[in-house]
Motif scaffolding. Structure first.
Motif, PDB file in Angstrom:
ATOM      1  N   PRO A  21       0.827  -1.215   0.000  1.00  0.00           N
ATOM      2  CA  PRO A  21       0.000   0.000   0.000  1.00  0.00           C
ATOM      3  C   PRO A  21       0.859   1.261   0.000  1.00  0.00           C
ATOM      4  N   GLY A  22       0.488   2.204  -0.827  1.00  0.00           N
ATOM      5  CA  GLY A  22       1.212   3.471  -0.887  1.00  0.00           C
ATOM      6  C   GLY A  22       2.338   3.499  -1.887  1.00  0.00           C
ATOM      7  N   LEU A  23       2.598   2.361  -2.564  1.00  0.00           N
ATOM      8  CA  LEU A  23       3.680   2.332  -3.547  1.00  0.00           C
ATOM      9  C   LEU A  23       3.397   3.294  -4.695  1.00  0.00           C
ATOM     10  N   GLY A  24       2.169   3.274  -5.195  1.00  0.00           N
ATOM     11  CA  GLY A  24       1.807   4.176  -6.289  1.00  0.00           C
ATOM     12  C   GLY A  24       1.898   5.629  -5.877  1.00  0.00           C
ATOM     13  N   LEU A  25       1.462   5.939  -4.653  1.00  0.00           N
ATOM     14  CA  LEU A  25       1.531   7.313  -4.160  1.00  0.00           C
ATOM     15  C   LEU A  25       2.987   7.769  -4.039  1.00  0.00           C
ATOM     16  N   LEU A  26       3.851   6.889  -3.526  1.00  0.00           N
ATOM     17  CA  LEU A  26       5.266   7.231  -3.388  1.00  0.00           C
ATOM     18  C   LEU A  26       5.906   7.489  -4.753  1.00  0.00           C
ATOM     19  N   ILE A  27       5.601   6.632  -5.725  1.00  0.00           N
ATOM     20  CA  ILE A  27       6.153   6.810  -7.069  1.00  0.00           C
ATOM     21  C   ILE A  27       5.647   8.105  -7.693  1.00  0.00           C
ATOM     22  N   ALA A  28       4.366   8.428  -7.467  1.00  0.00           N
ATOM     23  CA  ALA A  28       3.800   9.662  -8.010  1.00  0.00           C
ATOM     24  C   ALA A  28       4.500  10.883  -7.416  1.00  0.00           C
ATOM     25  N   VAL A  29       4.753  10.863  -6.100  1.00  0.00           N
ATOM     26  CA  VAL A  29       5.429  11.989  -5.451  1.00  0.00           C
ATOM     27  C   VAL A  29       6.848  12.155  -6.000  1.00  0.00           C
ATOM     28  N   VAL A  30       7.592  11.026  -6.139  1.00  0.00           N
ATOM     29  CA  VAL A  30       8.950  11.085  -6.671  1.00  0.00           C
ATOM     30  C   VAL A  30       8.946  11.576  -8.111  1.00  0.00           C
ATOM     31  N   PHE A  31       7.982  11.087  -8.911  1.00  0.00           N
ATOM     32  CA  PHE A  31       7.902  11.481 -10.320  1.00  0.00           C
ATOM     33  C   PHE A  31       7.611  12.973 -10.459  1.00  0.00           C
ATOM     34  N   ILE A  32       6.651  13.470  -9.687  1.00  0.00           N
ATOM     35  CA  ILE A  32       6.302  14.892  -9.760  1.00  0.00           C
ATOM     36  C   ILE A  32       7.483  15.760  -9.313  1.00  0.00           C
ATOM     37  N   THR A  33       8.203  15.300  -8.270  1.00  0.00           N
ATOM     38  CA  THR A  33       9.371  16.047  -7.795  1.00  0.00           C
ATOM     39  C   THR A  33      10.457  16.098  -8.862  1.00  0.00           C
ATOM     40  N   LEU A  34      10.688  14.978  -9.548  1.00  0.00           N
ATOM     41  CA  LEU A  34      11.688  14.949 -10.620  1.00  0.00           C
ATOM     42  C   LEU A  34      11.290  15.869 -11.773  1.00  0.00           C
ATOM     43  N   GLY A  92      12.157  20.764 -14.677  1.00  0.00           N
ATOM     44  CA  GLY A  92      11.563  21.993 -15.188  1.00  0.00           C
ATOM     45  C   GLY A  92      12.249  23.252 -14.717  1.00  0.00           C
ATOM     46  N   SER A  93      13.139  23.113 -13.734  1.00  0.00           N
ATOM     47  CA  SER A  93      13.819  24.298 -13.206  1.00  0.00           C
ATOM     48  C   SER A  93      15.118  24.607 -13.934  1.00  0.00           C
ATOM     49  N   ASN A  94      15.591  23.678 -14.801  1.00  0.00           N
ATOM     50  CA  ASN A  94      16.815  23.985 -15.550  1.00  0.00           C
ATOM     51  C   ASN A  94      16.469  24.487 -16.953  1.00  0.00           C
ATOM     52  N   LEU A  95      17.476  24.858 -17.686  1.00  0.00           N
ATOM     53  CA  LEU A  95      17.262  25.513 -18.982  1.00  0.00           C
ATOM     54  C   LEU A  95      16.581  24.588 -19.976  1.00  0.00           C
ATOM     55  N   PHE A  96      17.062  23.344 -20.085  1.00  0.00           N
ATOM     56  CA  PHE A  96      16.461  22.409 -21.042  1.00  0.00           C
ATOM     57  C   PHE A  96      15.027  22.071 -20.651  1.00  0.00           C
ATOM     58  N   GLY A  97      14.809  21.875 -19.356  1.00  0.00           N
ATOM     59  CA  GLY A  97      13.456  21.560 -18.896  1.00  0.00           C
ATOM     60  C   GLY A  97      12.491  22.701 -19.165  1.00  0.00           C
ATOM     61  N   GLN A  98      12.942  23.927 -18.966  1.00  0.00           N
ATOM     62  CA  GLN A  98      12.088  25.079 -19.243  1.00  0.00           C
ATOM     63  C   GLN A  98      11.751  25.162 -20.725  1.00  0.00           C
TER      64      GLN A  98
END
Length: 228
Positions: free
Chosen positions: A65-78, A83-89
């Motif tokens: 339980p919570g594996l999907g939520l943990l992966i979603a949080v890590v994915f969104i953080t990545l 998105g904060s660097n030049l290529f990501g922007q």
């Protein structure tokens, strides 16, 4: 007849013990159920997209339980980190340009993005201030959350009428997840000191759970009562 008071007293004690236990257990059970439901909801959205050879549940042979939520949080953080660097922007700008040129998709995307930017902006005061307005008629007051000042065309129209209006959100009781967006003259809104969390408790409980009075309000009331 001598046994009647004892029976009544025993029934009253049992009733009080039951209500005390209910007050203790109900919040714990409801909170646990809401958290568990949210975790399962997140897992049901994320787990189907995890490749089997990357899914730990395939090796442990039991659900995590919570594996999907943990992966979603890590994915969104990545995504935020990229998105904060030049290529990501550049990628974000390019993607947004495509979405903004796509019919039907453009208004939905822009509206959703604007809502998230407004709600998650650190310095925003939206929904952080609680107030009272006269609703549905004079002499009757309703609890509201201050949203923002009227902007755009609404601000122009209200200025033509000579009124400074602010937007407030009027939630219902006991489930304050929907409600009314009202534009009220600023001077008609009574600003309260209570936090949005205390206001939510007051609404959900139907007025049973009242927030504590701030110290400065107690001092002001004592000074008012002391005046001749």
């Amino acid at each position: 007849m001598s046994g009647t008071p004892d029976r009544i007293s025993l029934a009253a004690r049992l009733r009080n013990n039951f209500l005390t236990g209910l007050i203790i257990c109900a919040p714990v059970v409801i909170t646990s159920w809401l958290i568990w439901t949210f975790i399962h909801w997140a897992d049901s959205w994320v787990k189907p997209y995890i490749p089997l050879h990357y899914n730990p549940e395939e090796y442990f042979q039991f659900a995590i339980p919570g594996l999907g939520l943990l992966i979603a949080v890590v994915f969104i953080t990545l995504i935020g980190l990229l998105g904060s660097n030049l290529f990501g922007q550049w990628v974000v700008t390019f993607t947004e340009s495509i979405l903004n040129r796509t019919p039907l998709v453009r208004p939905i995307y822009k509206g959703v993005k604007q809502i998230f930017e407004t709600v998650l902006k650190e310095n925003t005061q939206s929904f952080r201030t609680v107030g009272l307005i006269e609703f549905p008629g004079p002499g009757t007051y309703a609890l509201v959350f201050i949203s923002a000042e009227a902007k755009g065309e609404l601000a122009v129209r209200f200025n033509e009428l000579g009124q400074e209006m602010i937007a407030v959100f009027l939630p219902p009781t006991p489930v304050p997840t929907a409600g009314f967006l009202l534009f009220v003259p600023r001077e008609k809104v009574i600003i309260l000191d209570m936090s949005p969390e205390d206001a939510a408790k007051l609404l959900i409980s139907g007025g049973l759970v009242n927030p504590e009075v701030k110290d400065r309000l107690i001092g002001a009331k004592d000074e008012k009562d002391a005046k001749p």
